[in-house]
Design a protein around this motif. Structure first.
Motif, PDB file in Angstrom:
ATOM      1  N   GLN A   1       0.849   5.877   2.504  1.00 16.89           N
ATOM      2  CA  GLN A   1       1.561   6.699   1.534  1.00 16.89           C
ATOM      3  C   GLN A   1       1.017   8.128   1.571  1.00 16.89           C
ATOM      4  OE1 GLN A   1       1.367   5.342  -2.494  1.00 16.89           O
ATOM      5  NE2 GLN A   1       2.908   6.808  -3.221  1.00 16.89           N
ATOM      6  N   SER A   2      -0.300   8.253   1.714  1.00 15.91           N
ATOM      7  CA  SER A   2      -0.894   9.582   1.825  1.00 15.91           C
ATOM      8  C   SER A   2      -0.401  10.285   3.090  1.00 15.91           C
ATOM      9  CB  SER A   2      -2.426   9.471   1.839  1.00 15.91           C
ATOM     10  OG  SER A   2      -2.899   8.896   0.645  1.00 15.91           O
ATOM     11  N   CYS A   3      -0.336   9.501   4.185  1.00 13.83           N
ATOM     12  CA  CYS A   3       0.177  10.077   5.431  1.00 13.83           C
ATOM     13  C   CYS A   3       1.640  10.488   5.275  1.00 13.83           C
ATOM     14  CB  CYS A   3       0.032   9.075   6.582  1.00 13.83           C
ATOM     15  SG  CYS A   3      -1.681   8.695   7.017  1.00 13.83           S
ATOM     16  N   GLY A   4       2.419   9.632   4.585  1.00  9.57           N
ATOM     17  CA  GLY A   4       3.824   9.946   4.350  1.00  9.57           C
ATOM     18  C   GLY A   4       3.987  11.217   3.536  1.00  9.57           C
ATOM     19  N   THR A   5       3.094  11.423   2.568  1.00  7.15           N
ATOM     20  CA  THR A   5       3.149  12.642   1.752  1.00  7.15           C
ATOM     21  C   THR A   5       2.873  13.872   2.612  1.00  7.15           C
ATOM     22  OG1 THR A   5       2.401  11.394  -0.195  1.00  7.15           O
ATOM     23  CG2 THR A   5       2.161  13.787  -0.258  1.00  7.15           C
ATOM     24  N   VAL A   6       1.884  13.728   3.525  1.00  5.24           N
ATOM     25  CA  VAL A   6       1.578  14.847   4.427  1.00  5.24           C
ATOM     26  C   VAL A   6       2.786  15.177   5.300  1.00  5.24           C
ATOM     27  CG1 VAL A   6       0.162  15.562   6.397  1.00  5.24           C
ATOM     28  CG2 VAL A   6      -0.897  14.379   4.448  1.00  5.24           C
ATOM     29  N   ILE A   7       3.412  14.136   5.881  1.00  5.29           N
ATOM     30  CA  ILE A   7       4.591  14.351   6.737  1.00  5.29           C
ATOM     31  C   ILE A   7       5.725  14.970   5.921  1.00  5.29           C
ATOM     32  CG2 ILE A   7       6.361  13.185   8.094  1.00  5.29           C
ATOM     33  CD1 ILE A   7       4.234  11.114   8.866  1.00  5.29           C
TER      34      ILE A   7
ATOM     35  N   LEU B   1       8.097  -7.674   6.133  1.00  5.32           N
ATOM     36  CA  LEU B   1       9.006  -8.040   7.214  1.00  5.32           C
ATOM     37  C   LEU B   1       8.428  -9.124   8.117  1.00  5.32           C
ATOM     38  CD1 LEU B   1      10.171  -4.426   8.190  1.00  5.32           C
ATOM     39  CD2 LEU B   1      11.235  -6.037   6.601  1.00  5.32           C
ATOM     40  N   GLY B   2       7.356  -9.786   7.652  1.00  6.55           N
ATOM     41  CA  GLY B   2       6.751 -10.853   8.461  1.00  6.55           C
ATOM     42  C   GLY B   2       5.926 -10.265   9.591  1.00  6.55           C
ATOM     43  N   GLY B   3       4.666 -10.011   9.342  1.00  6.81           N
ATOM     44  CA  GLY B   3       3.795  -9.368  10.325  1.00  6.81           C
ATOM     45  C   GLY B   3       3.849  -7.849  10.233  1.00  6.81           C
ATOM     46  N   TYR B   4       4.840  -7.333   9.555  1.00  7.97           N
ATOM     47  CA  TYR B   4       4.996  -5.891   9.357  1.00  7.97           C
ATOM     48  C   TYR B   4       5.286  -5.625   7.888  1.00  7.97           C
ATOM     49  CZ  TYR B   4       5.137  -4.886  14.367  1.00  7.97           C
ATOM     50  OH  TYR B   4       4.813  -4.743  15.695  1.00  7.97           O
ATOM     51  N   MET B   5       4.872  -4.417   7.454  1.00 10.48           N
ATOM     52  CA  MET B   5       5.215  -3.941   6.127  1.00 10.48           C
ATOM     53  C   MET B   5       6.014  -2.649   6.293  1.00 10.48           C
ATOM     54  SD  MET B   5       3.876  -6.114   3.968  1.00 10.48           S
ATOM     55  CE  MET B   5       3.823  -5.252   2.414  1.00 10.48           C
ATOM     56  N   GLN B   6       6.984  -2.440   5.456  1.00  8.91           N
ATOM     57  CA  GLN B   6       7.834  -1.244   5.535  1.00  8.91           C
ATOM     58  C   GLN B   6       7.694  -0.437   4.251  1.00  8.91           C
ATOM     59  OE1 GLN B   6      11.944  -1.230   7.313  1.00  8.91           O
ATOM     60  NE2 GLN B   6      12.521  -0.771   5.190  1.00  8.91           N
ATOM     61  N   LEU B   7       7.365   0.877   4.415  1.00  6.08           N
ATOM     62  CA  LEU B   7       7.205   1.790   3.302  1.00  6.08           C
ATOM     63  C   LEU B   7       8.301   2.852   3.367  1.00  6.08           C
ATOM     64  CD1 LEU B   7       5.548   3.035   0.940  1.00  6.08           C
ATOM     65  CD2 LEU B   7       4.166   4.189   2.673  1.00  6.08           C
ATOM     66  N   THR B   8       9.091   2.934   2.336  1.00 11.43           N
ATOM     67  CA  THR B   8      10.192   3.912   2.275  1.00 11.43           C
ATOM     68  C   THR B   8       9.871   4.927   1.186  1.00 11.43           C
ATOM     69  OG1 THR B   8      11.751   2.194   2.946  1.00 11.43           O
ATOM     70  CG2 THR B   8      12.662   4.212   1.997  1.00 11.43           C
ATOM     71  N   MET B   9       9.853   6.238   1.563  1.00 15.78           N
ATOM     72  CA  MET B   9       9.504   7.305   0.633  1.00 15.78           C
ATOM     73  C   MET B   9      10.544   8.424   0.688  1.00 15.78           C
ATOM     74  SD  MET B   9       5.418   7.661   1.507  1.00 15.78           S
ATOM     75  CE  MET B   9       5.327   9.115   0.438  1.00 15.78           C
ATOM     76  N   PRO B  10      10.886   9.012  -0.440  1.00 15.12           N
ATOM     77  CA  PRO B  10      11.810  10.153  -0.437  1.00 15.12           C
ATOM     78  C   PRO B  10      11.104  11.448  -0.040  1.00 15.12           C
ATOM     79  CG  PRO B  10      11.148   9.658  -2.675  1.00 15.12           C
ATOM     80  CD  PRO B  10      10.527   8.606  -1.808  1.00 15.12           C
TER      81      PRO B  10
END
Length: 481
Positions: free
Chosen positions: A55-61, A140-149
Protein backbone atom coordinates in the motif's frame (compact mmCIF):
# COMPACT_ATOMS: atom_id res chain seq x y z
CA UNK A 1 -14.06 -61.70 26.36
CA UNK A 2 -16.08 -60.90 29.49
CA UNK A 3 -12.95 -60.94 31.65
CA UNK A 4 -11.15 -58.65 29.22
CA UNK A 5 -14.08 -56.22 29.23
CA UNK A 6 -14.20 -56.27 33.05
CA UNK A 7 -10.46 -55.65 33.19
CA UNK A 8 -10.83 -52.72 30.78
CA UNK A 9 -13.63 -51.17 32.88
CA UNK A 10 -11.56 -51.67 36.02
CA UNK A 11 -8.59 -49.88 34.45
CA UNK A 12 -10.78 -47.03 33.22
CA UNK A 13 -12.21 -46.58 36.71
CA UNK A 14 -8.71 -46.64 38.14
CA UNK A 15 -7.81 -43.40 39.90
CA UNK A 16 -4.35 -43.52 38.34
CA UNK A 17 -5.79 -43.67 34.81
CA UNK A 18 -8.30 -40.92 35.50
CA UNK A 19 -5.74 -38.63 37.12
CA UNK A 20 -3.38 -39.24 34.21
CA UNK A 21 -6.18 -38.47 31.74
CA UNK A 22 -7.19 -35.27 33.52
CA UNK A 23 -3.62 -34.00 33.74
CA UNK A 24 -2.96 -34.96 30.12
CA UNK A 25 -6.14 -33.25 28.91
CA UNK A 26 -5.40 -30.15 30.99
CA UNK A 27 -1.89 -29.96 29.56
CA UNK A 28 -2.51 -30.82 25.90
CA UNK A 29 -5.63 -28.76 25.19
CA UNK A 30 -3.85 -25.45 25.86
CA UNK A 31 -0.96 -26.61 23.67
CA UNK A 32 -3.27 -27.39 20.74
CA UNK A 33 -5.03 -24.05 21.23
CA UNK A 34 -1.68 -22.27 21.46
CA UNK A 35 -0.44 -23.91 18.26
CA UNK A 36 -3.51 -22.75 16.31
CA UNK A 37 -3.28 -19.24 17.73
CA UNK A 38 0.42 -18.93 16.93
CA UNK A 39 0.14 -20.17 13.35
CA UNK A 40 -3.03 -18.23 12.51
CA UNK A 41 -1.72 -15.04 14.10
CA UNK A 42 1.59 -15.36 12.27
CA UNK A 43 -0.12 -15.90 8.91
CA UNK A 44 -2.41 -12.92 9.42
CA UNK A 45 0.42 -10.67 10.55
CA UNK A 46 2.64 -11.66 7.61
CA UNK A 47 -0.07 -10.97 5.02
CA UNK A 48 -1.07 -7.75 6.75
CA UNK A 49 2.52 -6.56 6.85
CA UNK A 50 3.04 -7.34 3.15
CA UNK A 51 -0.21 -5.57 2.27
CA UNK A 52 0.83 -2.47 4.23
CA UNK A 53 4.18 -2.44 2.46
CA UNK A 54 2.53 -2.62 -0.97
CA UNK A 55 0.00 0.00 0.00
CA UNK A 56 2.90 2.33 0.77
CA UNK A 57 4.44 1.45 -2.59
CA UNK A 58 1.07 2.05 -4.27
CA UNK A 59 0.88 5.49 -2.64
CA UNK A 60 4.34 6.33 -3.98
CA UNK A 61 3.36 5.22 -7.50
CA UNK A 62 0.08 7.17 -7.25
CA UNK A 63 1.93 10.36 -6.33
CA UNK A 64 4.39 9.86 -9.23
CA UNK A 65 1.53 9.22 -11.66
CA UNK A 66 -0.30 12.42 -10.64
CA UNK A 67 2.81 14.62 -10.54
CA UNK A 68 4.09 13.41 -13.90
CA UNK A 69 0.81 13.52 -15.79
CA UNK A 70 1.37 9.92 -16.63
CA UNK A 71 -2.27 9.19 -17.31
CA UNK A 72 -2.48 11.98 -19.92
CA UNK A 73 0.16 10.28 -22.06
CA UNK A 74 3.11 12.43 -20.97
CA UNK A 75 6.40 10.79 -22.01
CA UNK A 76 8.70 12.97 -19.97
CA UNK A 77 11.42 11.71 -17.65
CA UNK A 78 8.94 11.83 -14.81
CA UNK A 79 6.75 9.39 -16.68
CA UNK A 80 9.79 7.17 -17.14
CA UNK A 81 10.26 7.22 -13.41
CA UNK A 82 6.75 5.80 -13.05
CA UNK A 83 7.57 2.88 -15.33
CA UNK A 84 10.87 2.24 -13.58
CA UNK A 85 9.35 2.40 -10.10
CA UNK A 86 6.46 0.18 -11.11
CA UNK A 87 8.70 -2.47 -12.68
CA UNK A 88 11.03 -2.52 -9.70
CA UNK A 89 8.23 -2.94 -7.17
CA UNK A 90 6.60 -5.68 -9.27
CA UNK A 91 9.92 -7.51 -9.49
CA UNK A 92 10.68 -7.19 -5.79
CA UNK A 93 7.33 -8.56 -4.71
CA UNK A 94 7.03 -11.09 -7.55
CA UNK A 95 3.79 -9.54 -8.66
CA UNK A 96 2.04 -7.51 -11.32
CA UNK A 97 1.05 -3.85 -11.34
CA UNK A 98 -1.65 -2.43 -13.59
CA UNK A 99 -2.42 1.30 -13.91
CA UNK A 100 -5.69 2.39 -15.54
CA UNK A 101 -6.97 5.90 -16.30
CA UNK A 102 -10.39 7.46 -15.75
CA UNK A 103 -11.75 5.67 -18.83
CA UNK A 104 -10.67 2.29 -17.37
CA UNK A 105 -8.06 2.01 -20.12
CA UNK A 106 -4.94 0.19 -19.01
CA UNK A 107 -1.95 2.51 -19.54
CA UNK A 108 0.61 0.37 -17.70
CA UNK A 109 0.92 -3.40 -17.22
CA UNK A 110 4.22 -4.69 -15.85
CA UNK A 111 3.53 -7.92 -17.71
CA UNK A 112 3.05 -5.87 -20.93
CA UNK A 113 0.12 -7.96 -22.18
CA UNK A 114 -2.96 -5.91 -21.19
CA UNK A 115 -1.96 -2.36 -22.15
CA UNK A 116 -4.62 -0.55 -24.17
CA UNK A 117 -7.38 -2.84 -22.97
CA UNK A 118 -10.25 -1.97 -20.69
CA UNK A 119 -10.03 -2.91 -16.99
CA UNK A 120 -13.35 -3.81 -15.43
CA UNK A 121 -13.76 -5.27 -11.94
CA UNK A 122 -15.94 -4.62 -8.95
CA UNK A 123 -13.09 -3.08 -6.96
CA UNK A 124 -12.14 -0.72 -9.84
CA UNK A 125 -15.73 0.45 -10.23
CA UNK A 126 -15.94 1.09 -6.47
CA UNK A 127 -12.80 3.25 -6.66
CA UNK A 128 -14.51 5.57 -9.19
CA UNK A 129 -17.85 5.53 -7.37
CA UNK A 130 -16.60 7.78 -4.55
CA UNK A 131 -16.43 5.04 -1.94
CA UNK A 132 -14.67 5.98 1.30
CA UNK A 133 -12.53 2.82 1.12
CA UNK A 134 -8.90 3.49 0.25
CA UNK A 135 -8.01 -0.07 -0.70
CA UNK A 136 -9.61 -3.39 -1.67
CA UNK A 137 -7.91 -6.74 -1.02
CA UNK A 138 -8.85 -10.03 -2.70
CA UNK A 139 -7.46 -13.52 -2.11
CA UNK A 140 -6.79 -15.13 -5.47
CA UNK A 141 -5.30 -18.38 -4.15
CA UNK A 142 -1.53 -17.99 -3.81
CA UNK A 143 -1.88 -14.33 -4.77
CA UNK A 144 -3.35 -11.25 -3.13
CA UNK A 145 -4.75 -8.34 -5.13
CA UNK A 146 -4.66 -4.73 -3.87
CA UNK A 147 -6.78 -2.14 -5.68
CA UNK A 148 -6.17 1.55 -4.88
CA UNK A 149 -7.59 4.77 -6.37
CA UNK A 150 -5.29 7.43 -7.84
CA UNK A 151 -6.60 10.73 -6.51
CA UNK A 152 -5.71 14.15 -7.99
CA UNK A 153 -5.25 16.43 -4.96
CA UNK A 154 -5.94 19.61 -6.96
CA UNK A 155 -9.22 18.41 -8.41
CA UNK A 156 -9.96 16.14 -5.40
CA UNK A 157 -11.21 13.41 -7.71
CA UNK A 158 -10.19 9.90 -8.74
CA UNK A 159 -8.29 10.01 -12.00
CA UNK A 160 -7.22 6.38 -12.17
CA UNK A 161 -6.60 3.14 -10.31
CA UNK A 162 -3.65 0.97 -9.41
CA UNK A 163 -4.11 -2.80 -9.21
CA UNK A 164 -1.24 -4.66 -7.51
CA UNK A 165 -1.23 -8.46 -7.61
CA UNK A 166 1.48 -10.03 -5.48
CA UNK A 167 2.48 -13.59 -4.66
CA UNK A 168 2.16 -14.91 -1.10
CA UNK A 169 3.73 -18.27 -1.84
CA UNK A 170 6.95 -17.29 -0.16
CA UNK A 171 4.91 -16.18 2.85
CA UNK A 172 3.16 -19.56 2.82
CA UNK A 173 6.55 -21.31 2.73
CA UNK A 174 7.76 -19.25 5.66
CA UNK A 175 4.49 -19.94 7.47
CA UNK A 176 4.84 -23.69 6.93
CA UNK A 177 8.40 -23.58 8.23
CA UNK A 178 7.30 -21.65 11.30
CA UNK A 179 4.38 -24.07 11.79
CA UNK A 180 6.72 -27.07 11.57
CA UNK A 181 9.13 -25.61 14.10
CA UNK A 182 6.30 -24.57 16.39
CA UNK A 183 4.77 -28.04 16.05
CA UNK A 184 7.97 -29.84 17.01
CA UNK A 185 8.57 -27.41 19.87
CA UNK A 186 5.09 -27.93 21.24
CA UNK A 187 5.36 -31.68 20.57
CA UNK A 188 8.41 -31.73 22.82
CA UNK A 189 6.48 -29.82 25.46
CA UNK A 190 3.57 -32.26 25.04
CA UNK A 191 5.90 -35.23 25.60
CA UNK A 192 7.20 -33.56 28.75
CA UNK A 193 3.60 -33.02 29.89
CA UNK A 194 2.77 -36.69 29.20
CA UNK A 195 5.77 -37.83 31.23
CA UNK A 196 4.98 -35.41 34.06
CA UNK A 197 1.30 -36.43 34.03
CA UNK A 198 2.22 -40.10 34.29
CA UNK A 199 4.73 -39.36 37.04
CA UNK A 200 2.18 -37.24 38.95
CA UNK A 201 -0.50 -39.93 38.63
CA UNK A 202 1.96 -42.48 40.04
CA UNK A 203 3.01 -40.10 42.79
CA UNK A 204 -0.60 -39.37 43.79
CA UNK A 205 -1.94 -42.93 43.64
CA UNK A 206 1.03 -44.95 44.90
CA UNK A 207 0.30 -44.05 48.55
CA UNK A 208 -3.25 -45.32 48.10
CA UNK A 209 -1.86 -48.58 46.78
CA UNK A 210 0.33 -48.75 49.85
CA UNK A 211 -2.73 -48.20 52.06
CA UNK A 212 -4.62 -50.93 50.19
CA UNK A 213 -1.73 -53.38 50.69
CA UNK A 214 -1.54 -52.46 54.37
CA UNK A 215 -5.26 -53.05 54.81
CA UNK A 216 -4.89 -56.42 53.08
CA UNK A 217 -2.05 -57.35 55.43
CA UNK A 218 -4.16 -56.15 58.37
CA UNK A 219 -7.05 -58.37 57.25
CA UNK A 220 -4.64 -61.33 57.34
CA UNK A 221 -4.03 -60.69 61.03
CA UNK A 222 -0.89 -58.54 61.07
CA UNK A 223 -1.87 -56.43 64.08
CA UNK A 224 1.59 -54.90 64.50
CA UNK A 225 1.40 -53.20 61.11
CA UNK A 226 2.09 -49.45 60.99
CA UNK A 227 1.76 -47.13 58.03
CA UNK A 228 4.39 -44.43 57.56
CA UNK A 229 3.76 -41.93 54.77
CA UNK A 230 5.28 -38.47 54.41
CA UNK A 231 4.88 -35.57 52.01
CA UNK A 232 1.40 -34.18 51.50
CA UNK A 233 -0.52 -33.30 54.67
CA UNK A 234 -3.46 -35.44 53.46
CA UNK A 235 -1.17 -38.48 53.24
CA UNK A 236 0.13 -37.81 56.73
CA UNK A 237 -3.47 -37.64 58.01
CA UNK A 238 -4.31 -40.91 56.24
CA UNK A 239 -1.23 -42.51 57.78
CA UNK A 240 -2.14 -41.24 61.25
CA UNK A 241 -5.78 -42.34 60.89
CA UNK A 242 -4.72 -45.79 59.68
CA UNK A 243 -2.33 -46.21 62.60
CA UNK A 244 -5.06 -45.09 65.01
CA UNK A 245 -7.41 -47.63 63.45
CA UNK A 246 -4.85 -50.44 63.79
CA UNK A 247 -4.24 -49.38 67.39
CA UNK A 248 -7.98 -49.60 68.12
CA UNK A 249 -8.19 -53.01 66.40
CA UNK A 250 -5.13 -54.18 68.34
CA UNK A 251 -6.68 -53.06 71.61
CA UNK A 252 -9.97 -54.71 70.73
CA UNK A 253 -8.19 -57.95 69.88
CA UNK A 254 -6.19 -57.80 73.11
CA UNK A 255 -9.39 -56.98 74.99
CA UNK A 256 -11.15 -59.93 73.35
CA UNK A 257 -8.35 -62.31 74.27
CA UNK A 258 -8.20 -60.91 77.79
CA UNK A 259 -11.98 -61.18 78.06
CA UNK A 260 -11.93 -64.83 77.04
CA UNK A 261 -9.07 -65.47 79.45
CA UNK A 262 -10.86 -63.69 82.29
CA UNK A 263 -14.16 -65.49 81.63
CA UNK A 264 -12.32 -68.81 81.59
CA UNK A 265 -10.53 -67.94 84.80
CA UNK A 266 -13.63 -66.64 86.58
CA UNK A 267 -15.64 -69.73 85.68
CA UNK A 268 -12.77 -72.13 86.27
CA UNK A 269 -12.21 -71.00 89.87
CA UNK A 270 -15.67 -71.91 91.25
CA UNK A 271 -15.70 -75.09 89.19
CA UNK A 272 -12.34 -76.09 90.68
CA UNK A 273 -13.63 -75.30 94.19
CA UNK A 274 -16.77 -77.39 93.64
CA UNK A 275 -14.69 -80.28 92.30
CA UNK A 276 -12.43 -80.23 95.36
CA UNK A 277 -15.43 -80.13 97.68
CA UNK A 278 -17.29 -82.90 95.85
CA UNK A 279 -14.14 -85.08 95.67
CA UNK A 280 -13.71 -84.63 99.41
CA UNK A 281 -17.29 -85.74 100.03
CA UNK A 282 -16.90 -88.77 97.78
CA UNK A 283 -13.55 -89.85 99.15
CA UNK A 284 -14.63 -89.93 102.77
CA UNK A 285 -17.34 -92.21 104.11
CA UNK A 286 -19.30 -91.86 107.32
CA UNK A 287 -18.71 -88.12 107.62
CA UNK A 288 -20.92 -86.26 110.12
CA UNK A 289 -24.01 -84.56 108.76
CA UNK A 290 -22.64 -81.17 109.82
CA UNK A 291 -19.61 -81.61 107.50
CA UNK A 292 -21.87 -82.62 104.63
CA UNK A 293 -24.01 -79.55 105.17
CA UNK A 294 -20.95 -77.28 105.37
CA UNK A 295 -19.47 -78.69 102.13
CA UNK A 296 -22.82 -78.53 100.33
CA UNK A 297 -23.24 -74.95 101.53
CA UNK A 298 -19.83 -74.07 100.09
CA UNK A 299 -20.81 -75.73 96.79
CA UNK A 300 -24.05 -73.73 96.75
CA UNK A 301 -22.05 -70.51 97.31
CA UNK A 302 -19.79 -71.30 94.36
CA UNK A 303 -22.83 -72.11 92.18
CA UNK A 304 -24.36 -68.76 93.14
CA UNK A 305 -21.09 -67.05 92.25
CA UNK A 306 -21.06 -68.74 88.83
CA UNK A 307 -24.68 -67.72 88.32
CA UNK A 308 -23.77 -64.13 89.16
CA UNK A 309 -20.91 -64.17 86.64
CA UNK A 310 -23.10 -65.65 83.92
CA UNK A 311 -25.89 -63.14 84.60
CA UNK A 312 -23.41 -60.26 84.40
CA UNK A 313 -22.03 -61.65 81.15
CA UNK A 314 -25.53 -61.86 79.69
CA UNK A 315 -26.27 -58.31 80.84
CA UNK A 316 -23.06 -57.10 79.27
CA UNK A 317 -23.92 -58.74 75.95
CA UNK A 318 -27.37 -57.16 76.03
CA UNK A 319 -25.76 -53.78 76.80
CA UNK A 320 -23.43 -53.96 73.80
CA UNK A 321 -23.84 -50.44 72.35
CA UNK A 322 -23.50 -51.73 68.80
CA UNK A 323 -26.38 -54.21 68.92
CA UNK A 324 -28.59 -53.55 71.94
CA UNK A 325 -32.24 -52.74 71.24
CA UNK A 326 -33.60 -49.81 73.23
CA UNK A 327 -37.09 -49.91 74.75
CA UNK A 328 -37.45 -46.21 75.41
CA UNK A 329 -40.31 -44.70 77.40
CA UNK A 330 -40.88 -41.46 79.28
CA UNK A 331 -40.60 -42.17 83.01
CA UNK A 332 -39.99 -40.35 86.29
CA UNK A 333 -36.31 -40.57 87.22
CA UNK A 334 -37.20 -39.54 90.79
CA UNK A 335 -39.43 -42.59 91.26
CA UNK A 336 -36.91 -44.90 89.58
CA UNK A 337 -34.11 -43.87 91.98
CA UNK A 338 -36.41 -44.10 95.00
CA UNK A 339 -37.34 -47.68 94.08
CA UNK A 340 -33.67 -48.63 93.64
CA UNK A 341 -32.74 -47.17 97.02
CA UNK A 342 -35.69 -48.94 98.62
CA UNK A 343 -34.44 -52.32 97.34
CA UNK A 344 -30.86 -51.62 98.44
CA UNK A 345 -31.59 -50.25 101.94
CA UNK A 346 -31.68 -53.74 103.54
CA UNK A 347 -28.18 -54.43 102.20
CA UNK A 348 -26.92 -51.07 103.47
CA UNK A 349 -28.62 -51.56 106.85
CA UNK A 350 -26.55 -54.68 107.57
CA UNK A 351 -23.47 -52.44 107.82
CA UNK A 352 -25.29 -49.36 109.15
CA UNK A 353 -24.68 -47.43 105.92
CA UNK A 354 -27.05 -44.50 105.45
CA UNK A 355 -28.64 -44.00 101.99
CA UNK A 356 -29.55 -40.37 101.27
CA UNK A 357 -31.60 -39.19 98.27
CA UNK A 358 -31.69 -35.53 97.26
CA UNK A 359 -33.85 -34.34 94.37
CA UNK A 360 -33.90 -30.70 93.28
CA UNK A 361 -36.86 -31.01 90.93
CA UNK A 362 -39.15 -33.60 89.29
CA UNK A 363 -37.43 -35.09 86.24
CA UNK A 364 -39.16 -36.87 83.34
CA UNK A 365 -36.87 -38.41 80.70
CA UNK A 366 -36.90 -40.81 77.74
CA UNK A 367 -34.90 -43.85 78.90
CA UNK A 368 -34.83 -47.63 78.73
CA UNK A 369 -36.02 -48.31 82.28
CA UNK A 370 -34.40 -51.75 82.59
CA UNK A 371 -30.97 -50.70 81.30
CA UNK A 372 -30.76 -47.43 83.21
CA UNK A 373 -31.93 -49.19 86.39
CA UNK A 374 -29.10 -51.72 86.06
CA UNK A 375 -26.61 -48.89 85.54
CA UNK A 376 -27.64 -46.91 88.64
CA UNK A 377 -28.09 -50.07 90.70
CA UNK A 378 -24.50 -51.17 89.94
CA UNK A 379 -23.04 -47.82 91.00
CA UNK A 380 -25.09 -47.57 94.21
CA UNK A 381 -24.44 -51.22 95.10
CA UNK A 382 -20.69 -50.71 94.63
CA UNK A 383 -20.89 -47.59 96.81
CA UNK A 384 -22.39 -49.78 99.55
CA UNK A 385 -20.01 -52.75 99.08
CA UNK A 386 -16.83 -50.69 99.02
CA UNK A 387 -17.77 -48.47 101.95
CA UNK A 388 -16.87 -48.38 105.61
CA UNK A 389 -19.28 -49.53 108.30
CA UNK A 390 -21.47 -46.67 109.57
CA UNK A 391 -20.74 -44.79 106.33
CA UNK A 392 -23.10 -43.03 103.93
CA UNK A 393 -24.11 -42.97 100.27
CA UNK A 394 -25.70 -39.82 98.83
CA UNK A 395 -27.68 -39.90 95.55
CA UNK A 396 -28.46 -36.48 94.02
CA UNK A 397 -30.77 -35.77 91.07
CA UNK A 398 -30.83 -32.50 89.13
CA UNK A 399 -31.63 -31.40 85.58
CA UNK A 400 -31.44 -28.49 83.15
CA UNK A 401 -33.32 -27.85 79.91
CA UNK A 402 -31.40 -30.58 78.04
CA UNK A 403 -29.93 -33.18 80.45
CA UNK A 404 -30.56 -34.75 83.83
CA UNK A 405 -27.69 -35.41 86.21
CA UNK A 406 -27.34 -38.16 88.81
CA UNK A 407 -24.47 -37.88 91.28
CA UNK A 408 -23.67 -40.89 93.52
CA UNK A 409 -21.22 -40.05 96.30
CA UNK A 410 -19.97 -42.30 99.08
CA UNK A 411 -17.68 -42.23 102.10
CA UNK A 412 -15.95 -45.44 101.09
CA UNK A 413 -12.44 -46.70 100.49
CA UNK A 414 -11.94 -44.72 97.27
CA UNK A 415 -9.93 -45.63 94.19
CA UNK A 416 -6.22 -44.85 93.70
CA UNK A 417 -5.73 -42.15 91.07
CA UNK A 418 -3.47 -44.32 88.89
CA UNK A 419 -6.19 -47.02 88.68
CA UNK A 420 -9.20 -44.80 87.95
CA UNK A 421 -8.86 -45.06 84.14
CA UNK A 422 -9.24 -48.85 84.31
CA UNK A 423 -12.33 -49.29 86.47
CA UNK A 424 -14.70 -49.40 83.46
CA UNK A 425 -12.80 -52.28 81.84
CA UNK A 426 -14.32 -55.75 81.86
CA UNK A 427 -13.31 -57.96 84.82
CA UNK A 428 -11.16 -55.18 86.28
CA UNK A 429 -11.19 -55.07 90.07
CA UNK A 430 -9.23 -52.59 92.16
CA UNK A 431 -9.05 -54.86 95.21
CA UNK A 432 -9.40 -58.45 94.00
CA UNK A 433 -9.48 -59.92 97.53
CA UNK A 434 -12.24 -57.56 98.67
CA UNK A 435 -14.16 -58.14 95.41
CA UNK A 436 -14.22 -61.87 95.99
CA UNK A 437 -15.46 -61.31 99.53
CA UNK A 438 -18.30 -59.09 98.29
CA UNK A 439 -19.08 -61.34 95.30
CA UNK A 440 -17.91 -58.84 92.69
CA UNK A 441 -17.24 -60.03 89.13
CA UNK A 442 -15.54 -56.91 87.75
CA UNK A 443 -18.29 -56.44 85.13
CA UNK A 444 -20.63 -54.04 86.91
CA UNK A 445 -19.04 -50.72 85.86
CA UNK A 446 -18.44 -51.98 82.33
CA UNK A 447 -22.17 -52.77 82.08
CA UNK A 448 -22.98 -49.36 83.58
CA UNK A 449 -20.83 -47.49 81.07
CA UNK A 450 -22.42 -49.35 78.14
CA UNK A 451 -25.91 -48.55 79.43
CA UNK A 452 -25.03 -44.85 79.75
CA UNK A 453 -23.51 -44.77 76.26
CA UNK A 454 -26.63 -46.41 74.84
CA UNK A 455 -28.56 -43.41 76.17
CA UNK A 456 -26.07 -41.04 74.46
CA UNK A 457 -24.88 -39.96 77.89
CA UNK A 458 -21.59 -39.73 79.75
CA UNK A 459 -20.20 -40.93 83.08
CA UNK A 460 -17.35 -39.37 85.05
CA UNK A 461 -15.44 -40.56 88.10
CA UNK A 462 -13.90 -38.49 90.90
CA UNK A 463 -12.23 -40.36 93.74
CA UNK A 464 -9.63 -40.05 96.44
CA UNK A 465 -8.23 -43.02 98.25
CA UNK A 466 -9.78 -43.58 101.76
CA UNK A 467 -11.98 -40.50 101.31
CA UNK A 468 -14.71 -41.80 99.01
CA UNK A 469 -15.81 -41.84 95.38
CA UNK A 470 -18.20 -39.73 93.29
CA UNK A 471 -19.80 -40.86 90.01
CA UNK A 472 -21.56 -38.25 87.88
CA UNK A 473 -23.91 -39.50 85.15
CA UNK A 474 -25.34 -37.15 82.50
CA UNK A 475 -28.23 -38.38 80.32
CA UNK A 476 -30.24 -36.42 77.68
CA UNK A 477 -33.86 -35.80 78.65
CA UNK A 478 -34.93 -36.68 75.10
CA UNK A 479 -33.51 -39.85 73.59
CA UNK A 480 -31.77 -39.42 70.23
CA UNK A 481 -31.66 -42.70 68.23
Amino acid sequence: MKNAWSSLLYNIRSMRVQVFGILLFTGLVPIIFLFNVITNTYDTQMVSQRTDELQSCGTVISNLVVSSGYLSGNTSNASGNVDTETDEIAAIYQGRIIIANRDLKIVKDTYGIEEGKTLISTEVVKCFSGSSEKKYINDLGGYMQLTMPITDPLLNEVCGVIVISYSIRNLENISREVSHRTFFLLLGIALIIIILSFACSLLLTSPLGKVARSIKDLSKGDMELKLDMHGYSELVKISESFNQMTEVIRKQENSRQEFVSNVSHELKTPLASMKVLSDSLLSQEGMPEEIYREFLGDITTEIERMTCIINDLLSMVKMDKNSAAMQVSNISINELLEQLLKRLRPIAAKRSIELIFESYRPVMADVDEVKISIAFNNIIENAIKYNYDDGWVRVTLNADHKFFFVTIQDSGVGIPEELQDNVFERFYRVDKARSRETGGTGLGLSITRNAVLLHRGSIKLYSKEKEGTTFTVRIPLNYIP
